[in-house]
Design a protein around this motif. Structure first.
Motif, short mmCIF file in Angstrom:
data_model
loop_
_atom_site.label_atom_id
_atom_site.label_comp_id
_atom_site.label_asym_id
_atom_site.label_seq_id
_atom_site.Cartn_x
_atom_site.Cartn_y
_atom_site.Cartn_z
N ASP A 108 -4.62 -2.05 -0.86
CA ASP A 108 -3.91 -2.04 -1.38
C ASP A 108 -3.87 -1.49 -2.29
O ASP A 108 -4.27 -1.03 -2.88
CB ASP A 108 -3.76 -3.61 -1.64
CG ASP A 108 -4.63 -4.27 -2.45
OD1 ASP A 108 -4.85 -3.34 -3.74
OD2 ASP A 108 -5.42 -5.61 -2.91
N ALA A 110 0.83 -1.22 0.17
CA ALA A 110 0.62 -0.05 -0.49
C ALA A 110 0.71 1.08 -0.23
O ALA A 110 1.32 1.46 0.76
CB ALA A 110 -0.85 -0.01 0.88
N ALA A 126 -4.11 1.30 7.36
CA ALA A 126 -3.62 0.69 5.86
C ALA A 126 -2.89 -0.47 6.34
O ALA A 126 -3.17 -1.82 5.91
CB ALA A 126 -2.82 1.81 5.02
#
Length: 299
Positions: free
Chosen positions: A219, A160, A212
């Motif tokens: 992602d 990410a 995240a």
């Protein structure tokens, strides 16, 4: 949860370390100058001749790469631009080497990126699905940075890339310099004032990075900006209001170009960047509006 952070002694890294450490995560901060470790925080030497950080990182669940020379330091000479670019490539290549060396791979790599990947515009609004990228130095750096980090996918690791906007804090980042003229009663519109400034409170940056890590469906790129960007003129007025100072003396573009050279584009041009992925995934901002962010920072 065990997390490794490069750039953990920097502006955003310190806030992320503080946040997850308070929640009981075990943190490994990779640094060239390790200091005495404390309960829950281990400082690991890296990017030195004999460093082998992978020996201390087996079993980590997540890797966050925030390392890179600041784009705010000094005028953008050829030497400075090379340092900005090379520092990001060197750090990310070392992260990839470490990941390959680990027997047990972390689930996710969260890699820093920047909204500078998008071209400057007074009319466009960019989300993560935007494929219109810039062609200037900063955009090219960010494109190469993201492509390099994506190599971790070959190891079965989710990647990410957090595209940071202007991160607001009172101790570091752009805000202290932006607020200084107002503190001296000389603040005013910078350039045309129509350019967009996509900002975010440093605490929300740390929270977004943690989000995240924990959100397995997140992602690819995600914009790390507050949902309500401001035009520069309105941003300045908000700073003046927060500090109880006037917004009255304009700063002409030519003055900044003389002083900052190519780097002046950071303040004379901008992008309206929206955090579509974070909002779609259910992230809630603590400071979605500029007035509340500045009120917190200057309380």
């Amino acid at each position: 949860m065990k997390i490794a952070i490069t750039g953990g002694t920097g502006f955003v890294g310190k806030e992320l370390t503080r946040l997850v450490h308070m929640q009981g995560w075990e943190v490994f901060v990779l640094t060239r100058h390790p200091k005495q470790s404390s309960l829950g925080i281990t400082y690991v030497e890296w990017l030195t001749e004999n460093a082998a950080p992978e020996n201390q990182l087996e079993g980590i669940d997540a890797f966050v790469n925030l390392a890179g020379s600041s784009i705010n330091d000094g005028r953008w000479s050829g030497k400075q631009k090379k340092e900005i670019y090379d520092s990001r490539m060197t750090a990310t290549n070392e992260v990839l080497r470490i990941l390959r060396a680990l027997d047990s791979k972390p689930e996710v790599l969260v890699n820093a990126s920047a909204v500078g990947i998008y071209p400057a515009s007074e009319t466009a609004a960019y989300t993560e699905v935007s494929t219109n990228f810039g062609s200037d130095f900063l955009a090219k750096t960010v494109i190469d940075w993201e492509r390099l980090a994506d190599q971790a996918k070959e190891l079965g690791i989710r990647v990410a890339s957090g595209r940071f906007g202007i991160v607001l804090g009172t101790d570091d980042g752009a805000l202290p310099l932006m607020a200084l003229p107002y503190k001296l009663f000389g603040g005013g519109t910078v350039g045309s004032g129509k350019q967009w400034l996509s900002w975010i409170h440093v605490h929300d940056v740390a929270r977004a990075l943690q989000f995240a890590i924990e959100t397995k469906t997140l992602d690819g790129p995600f914009n790390v900006t507050a949902p309500h960007p401001k035009r520069m003129k309105d941003f300045g007025k908000e700073i003046g209001r927060a500090l109880g100072r006037p917004h009255w003396i304009p700063v002409p573009p030519i003055a900044l170009k003389i002083v900052l050279g190519e780097k002046s584009r950071l303040v004379l041009e901008g992008q309206q960047v929206l955090p579509a992925v974070l909002e779609q995934q259910g992230f809630e901002f603590t400071f979605p509006h500029l007035h509340s962010a500045l009120a917190d920072l200057y309380k």
